[in-house]
Design an enzyme around this catalytic site. Structure first.
Site, PDB file in Angstrom:
ATOM      1  N   SER A  65     -60.259 -45.331  16.231  1.00 30.48           N
ATOM      2  CA  SER A  65     -61.261 -44.636  17.039  1.00 30.48           C
ATOM      3  C   SER A  65     -60.844 -43.212  17.373  1.00 30.48           C
ATOM      4  O   SER A  65     -60.912 -42.779  18.535  1.00 30.48           O
ATOM      5  CB  SER A  65     -61.563 -45.416  18.328  1.00 30.48           C
ATOM      6  OG  SER A  65     -62.851 -45.136  18.801  1.00 30.48           O
ATOM      7  N   GLY A  91     -70.253 -43.405  23.665  1.00 33.47           N
ATOM      8  CA  GLY A  91     -68.845 -43.365  23.280  1.00 33.47           C
ATOM      9  C   GLY A  91     -68.656 -43.818  21.839  1.00 33.47           C
ATOM     10  O   GLY A  91     -69.554 -43.685  20.995  1.00 33.47           O
ATOM     11  N   SER A  92     -67.505 -44.413  21.553  1.00 35.88           N
ATOM     12  CA  SER A  92     -67.085 -44.641  20.171  1.00 35.88           C
ATOM     13  C   SER A  92     -67.897 -45.670  19.408  1.00 35.88           C
ATOM     14  O   SER A  92     -67.776 -45.767  18.181  1.00 35.88           O
ATOM     15  CB  SER A  92     -65.607 -45.055  20.143  1.00 35.88           C
ATOM     16  OG  SER A  92     -64.797 -43.992  20.599  1.00 35.88           O
ATOM     17  N   THR A  93     -68.732 -46.471  20.088  1.00 37.02           N
ATOM     18  CA  THR A  93     -69.554 -47.422  19.338  1.00 37.02           C
ATOM     19  C   THR A  93     -70.549 -46.712  18.424  1.00 37.02           C
ATOM     20  O   THR A  93     -71.056 -47.312  17.471  1.00 37.02           O
ATOM     21  CB  THR A  93     -70.319 -48.361  20.288  1.00 37.02           C
ATOM     22  OG1 THR A  93     -71.008 -47.581  21.281  1.00 37.02           O
ATOM     23  CG2 THR A  93     -69.355 -49.339  20.964  1.00 37.02           C
TER      24      THR A  93
END
Length: 594
Positions: A390, A335-337
Site C-alpha cells: 500500500s 484511502g488505500s482501498t
C-alpha cells in the site's frame, strides 16, 4: 313671583311633550334600522348559506351525515426468502372510566372505587408500573371535594401496549368481574428483529392514525407500501353513531404492496452480532459492514454502529448516533482501498510493470511531499510489492506515468462523483480539483470523496472481468449487470491476483494472515485513511484519527461475494477487529450460497 312661576310652567309643558315626541320618533327610527339590519343579515345568510364563513349546508351535513377514512394496510418488508422483517401491528393506550353515570341499563361500565386496589394489582402485572403507581393514577380521578372525573389516564407505561398485554389485562379483569378499563387502538409498525438493518429499513411515524415512512426503505418506497385509503359515508343519529343500513363505501381501499429486499436474514443477523461484539471492543465512532453478491449486486447484509430500534427509538440517544445511512448518505475519503482502481487503470494504460523497482518512502509533487505510511523503511519496492504494501509513492508513480487526463477520465468511468442509483438516498461524493497535487493524492484515496456503493461497484468490476454490477437492496426483474466495461478483463484478473498478496505475502502484505477462508483464496485491499479536519485545514492529528477499511473479494478463483468493512476513529484499535467480523461472515456466506 306668582306670575313668573306661571310663565315658566307654561314654557316647560310644551317642551316635555315635544321631548317625548322626539324620543318616540328616534325609537321608531332605531327599531326600523335594526329591522333592516336583521332583514339584511337574514337575507345574506339565506342567499350565501354561510355564517361567519362557515357553510350551513356543510354543518347540516356534518350533523346528520358522517364519513370515515378506512386506512389501507401497509405493505410488509420482506427478506430475499420472503421472511417478514417489518409487519403491521396495533398498539393500545389504556385508560379508566370512573363516572358512575357510565352504564348500560343497570349494568355498570365504570371502575368503582372499591375495585381500585384489585384493578391496580392486576394491571401492574402486565405493564412497567407498580401497584402503588397505578393506584395513585386511579385516585387522581377523585378530587379532594369528592368529585369524580369521567376518566383518567394511567401513565406512560400504559401507552403503546401490545395486543398480548391488552388481552391478558382484559382476561384477568373479567375473571374478577371488574369493569371500567378500556383501550384505544393505534396502527403501528413492528420491526420483527429489533435493530436489524435499522438504517436501511427505516422507521415510520403516525400522522392522525395513518402510518407514514420517515426514513430508509419505509420512506423511499412510501407510495408502494402505503396503498390507497378508502372512505365510507353514513347517516348518523343524535349520538353520532351510524344508522343501520346507511353505511356505504364511496372509495374502495387498496392495500399497500409488499417490498422484498435482497437481504439474507441469517447473514444479516450474523453481521449484526459480529458488529456488536467488535464495537464493544473497538469503541469506535462508527463501524460498518456490507456484503454483496458479486454476480448480481444483491446486498445480502448491511449494518452499521451505532444503530437503533425503529420501534422504540432506543439507541438514538447515544452521543455519536447519526440518522444517516452510512453506506449511501455518508461521503468520505476512502484511502488505500481505491488503489485497486488505480492499479487496474494503470494496467489498461500500459504503464504498469510489476517488476519495476521504485524508491519508496516519499515523492515530491509540485511543492508537496507525499509520504508512505512506513516512511520508506521497507526500502526499494517492486511495483507489485508497492501495491500489496500500500505504497502511496507507488500509486503517484503510476499517476505520473498515465497522466492527469487519463486518471480523470478513469475516475468518471469508475462512477465517482455521481450516484449509483441504488434505490436509496445517496451522497454523490466529489472528484478532486484540477490541481495536480489533488489529482495525485486521489490516486491513493485522498482529495476525493466517495460513498460505499460506489466502492462496491468498483470492486464488482474487479470480480467480474471488468464489468461492474449495480448494488441494490430491493429485488426487481430488471438486469443489474452493466454493459459498460470499467476495466479490461485482463487488468481485472491481474488486480484480483495481486490482491492475494495483501493477505498471503509475509513480507509485503498489509493484512498478512489476517483474512482467511478455509480451502479458498481471498483477494483483499486494506485502507488506513487520515480523516480530514472539520475546519478544512488539513487532516486530523492523533493516533485514532483514521478510517480503517478493507475490501474483500472471494473466492479469488471464482468471485461470488464482496465484503466491505469500515471502522472510524476507534478508541481501542487492534488489527484483528475487522478480520474477526470478516472471517466468520465469509465462511457463512459460502455455506449458505445466497
Amino acid at each position: 313671583m306668582r306670575r313668573f312661576k306661571r310663565f315658566v310652567k307654561r314654557q316647560n309643558q310644551p317642551n316635555t311633550i315635544g321631548n317625548r315626541k322626539r324620543v318616540g320618533f328616534l325609537l321608531i327610527v332605531f327599531s326600523f334600522l335594526l329591522f333592516l339590519i336583521c332583514a339584511f343579515r337574514i337575507s345574506y345568510v339565506v342567499i350565501s348559506g354561510q355564517v361567519a364563513g362557515v357553510s350551513l349546508a356543510e354543518r347540516t351535513e356534518a350533523l346528520y351525515n358522517g364519513t370515515e377514512t378506512t386506512f389501507a394496510n401497509r405493505g410488509q418488508i420482506l427478506d430475499r426468502s420472503g421472511n417478514p422483517l417489518v409487519v403491521n401491528s396495533q398498539q393500545f393506550d389504556m385508560y379508566a372510566i370512573l363516572s358512575p353515570n357510565y352504564k348500560e341499563g343497570d349494568q355498570p361500565l365504570y371502575l368503582a372505587k372499591e375495585n381500585f386496589q384489585a384493578a391496580a394489582e392486576i394491571i401492574s402485572q402486565f405493564i412497567d408500573s407498580s401497584t402503588e403507581e397505578v393506584l395513585a393514577m386511579l385516585e387522581k380521578g377523585i378530587t379532594e371535594d369528592g368529585e369524580i372525573l369521567f376518566q383518567v389516564e394511567l401513565g406512560s407505561a400504559a401507552k403503546g401496549l401490545s395486543l398480548e398485554q391488552k388481552t391478558s389485562i382484559e382476561q384477568a379483569l373479567t375473571a374478577k368481574n371488574i369493569s371500567g378499563i378500556y383501550f384505544t387502538a393505534a396502527n403501528s409498525r413492528s420491526y420483527v428483529n429489533g435493530s436489524f438493518a435499522a438504517h436501511l429499513l427505516g422507521y415510520t411515524t403516525n400522522e392522525d392514525g395513518k402510518i407514514v415512512g420517515s426514513s430508509g426503505l419505509e420512506k423511499t418506497y412510501e407510495q408502494v407500501l402505503a396503498g390507497t385509503d378508502g372512505k365510507i359515508e353514513y347517516n348518523k343519529n343524535a349520538q353520532g353513531s351510524p344508522l343501520p343500513g346507511t353505511v356505504k363505501e364511496t372509495q374502495k381501499v387498496a392495500d399497500g404492496t409488499d417490498v422484498t429486499t435482497t437481504l439474507s436474514e441469517p447473514l444479516q443477523m450474523q453481521l449484526e452480532q459480529l458488529l456488536t461484539t467488535a464495537d464493544a471492543s473497538a469503541q469506535s465512532e462508527s463501524l460498518t459492514g456490507v456484503l454483496m453478491n458479486a454476480k448480481t449486486g444483491d446486498i445480502l447484509a448491511m449494518a452499521q454502529r451505532p444503530t437503533f430500534n425503529p420501534e422504540t427509538m432506543e439507541g438514538t440517544e447515544e452521543k455519536n448516533f447519526v440518522w444517516r445511512n452510512l453506506f449511501t448518505e455518508e461521503q468520505y475519503e476512502p484511502g488505500s482501498t481505491i488503489k485497486v482502481g488505480t492499479l487496474a487503470t494503470a494496467i489498461d494504460a500500459g504503464v504498469f510493470n510489476p517488476n519495476e523497482v521504485i524508491q519508496a518512502g516519499q515523492i515530491e509533487v509540485e511543492d508537496t511531499t507525499i509520504n508512505d505510511h512506513d516512511l520508506g523503511q521497507k526500502g526499494p519496492l517492486t511495483m507489485r510489492q508497492a501495491f500489496s504494501w500500500s505504497s502511496n509513492v507507488g500509486m503517484v508513480e503510476l499517476f505520473n506515468k498515465m497522466g492527469a487526463t487519463k486518471w480523470q477520465e478513469a475516475m468518471k468511468q469508475m462512477g465517482f462523483g455521481k450516484a449509483t442509483q441504488s434505490g436509496l438516498d445517496e451522497a454523490a461524493g466529489s472528484l478532486p480539483s484540477d490541481n495536480i497535487v489533488d489529482l495525485a493524492m486521489s490516486a491513493y484515496g485522498q482529495a476525493i470523496s466517495v460513498n460505499q456503493m460506489q466502492m462496491l461497484r468498483v470492486y464488482s468490476a474487479i470480480a467480474n472481468q471488468g464489468v461492474p454490477v449495480q448494488p441494490h437492496v430491493v429485488t426487481d426483474n430488471s438486469s443489474n449487470q452493466s454493459n459498460e466495461q470499467m476495466f479490461s478483463a485482463e487488468a481485472s484478473q491481474q488486480v484480483l491476483n495481486y490482491m492475494r498478496d495483501v493477505v498471503e505475502d509475509q513480507n509485503y502484505g498489509t493484512a498478512y494472515g489476517l483474512y482467511n477462508l478455509e480451502g479458498q483464496a481471498v483477494s483483499a485491499k486494506t485502507g488506513t485513511a487520515q480523516i480530514p479536519a472539520e475546519d478544512g485545514s488539513g487532516y486530523g492529528v492523533g493516533t485514532n484519527e483514521y478510517l480503517y477499511s478493507v475490501g474483500l473479494v472471494y473466492p479469488t478463483e471464482d468471485p461470488q461475494y464482496i465484503l466491505y468493512l469500515t471502522m472510524k476513529r476507534p478508541q481501542n484499535y487492534s488489527a484483528d477487529i475487522l478480520p474477526n467480523i470478516a472471517n466468520p461472515l465469509m465462511a457463512s456466506s459460502m455455506q449458505l450460497g445466497e
